[in-house]
Every structure is written in structure tokens, then in C-alpha cells.
Design a protein around this motif. Sequence first.
Motif, short mmCIF file in Angstrom:
data_model
loop_
_atom_site.label_atom_id
_atom_site.label_comp_id
_atom_site.label_asym_id
_atom_site.label_seq_id
_atom_site.Cartn_x
_atom_site.Cartn_y
_atom_site.Cartn_z
N LYS A 5 0.83 -1.20 0.00
CA LYS A 5 0.00 0.00 0.00
C LYS A 5 0.87 1.26 0.00
O LYS A 5 1.99 1.25 0.50
N GLU A 7 0.73 5.16 1.33
CA GLU A 7 0.05 6.14 2.16
C GLU A 7 0.80 7.46 2.06
O GLU A 7 2.03 7.49 2.14
N ASP A 153 -3.18 4.71 -1.80
CA ASP A 153 -4.28 3.94 -1.21
C ASP A 153 -4.91 4.71 -0.06
O ASP A 153 -6.08 4.49 0.27
N ARG A 154 -4.12 5.60 0.54
CA ARG A 154 -4.61 6.37 1.67
C ARG A 154 -3.90 7.71 1.68
O ARG A 154 -2.69 7.77 1.49
N GLU A 156 -3.64 11.17 4.11
CA GLU A 156 -3.95 11.83 5.38
C GLU A 156 -3.49 13.28 5.27
O GLU A 156 -2.33 13.54 4.95
#
Length: 167
Positions: A5, A7, A153-154, A156
Motif C-alpha cells: 500500500k 500512504e 491507497d490512503r 492523510e
Amino acid sequence: MNTGKIEVIHGDGDCGKTSLAMGRGIEALTRQKDVIVIQFVRGSKDQGNMEVVSRLEPEMKVFCFEKADRDFDQLSEEEKQEEYLNIRNGLNYARKVLATGECDLLVLDGILKLLGPGILKEEELTQLLDSRDEADVVLTGDVVPDWLCSQADRIEQILLDKADMKK
């Protein structure tokens, strides 16, 4: 096939991007994962933070290839050339880590700051991320380019509250 993944942690200034990324590393350690952190454009100004993080070694391996004690944009042209070589060494190490499967989580702290001044090109970062195989990768920086949003995928975003901005 890449199953790791991606991030991205971003936000303006000193808002906790590194702390959140280190938290991801600690979380991975609790799951018996191998973690490597490479810090970029930090210089030696965060030595206090690094002393705390170094206590996590050897479980969490932390590297900072740069030597300057000031921000990159405050360096003379000669110092920038030297730091450029140090940054390249950090990028080469990141490539090696991903190519050899040396870790389960690779944190590239501050790497997105390299895109602005052109130290790191979009294609080069894309190639680096494409080589991740099963390793998860966390990237931090101030701004996330649009092309990276589609790969992540992510994402923040850390926002400072008004009280923090007055300090």
C-alpha cells in the motif's frame, strides 16, 4: 504485482507529519514487521527528535543521509550540490531496500519536498513506488501532487487548528 500500500501524509509546516509516519512505523513493529525510515530535507535541525526515534533501533532502522544544519533553500550553491549528492544516496538506498524486499514498511519522510525544487522528478518517484512489491510505503511532505493522489491507497491531511497557528 504490487500488493504493498501507498500512504501519503501531508500538511503545512510542523503539523505532525513525521510523528504520524513514525506512529505507522511503531504500529508495524507491533505486528512484527520490519520497518525502515529514510528522512529527507531534515538536515540536522531535528536532532532532539532523532534521539527519541533512535531508541527504537534496531527494530526501526532510521536513516538521514543529509548533513546540513539548515534548510536546503538556505544553503549556498556549493552546499546544495553536496546535499544533492547526499539526497541521491538516500534515494538510491530506498531503491535498494524496495528491490531486495528488506522491509515490510518503508517510510520516506519529507520526500515530497524534493519534488518542488526538482531534486526528485515525478517519473523517478513513480518508478520507486512501482518497485515496492509487497512493502507498504509511507510518504510525507507539505503538498501532494495530483498524479500521486491517484496512486495512493490512503491520504492523510493534517490541519493545524487556529490555536496552533498563533504559537
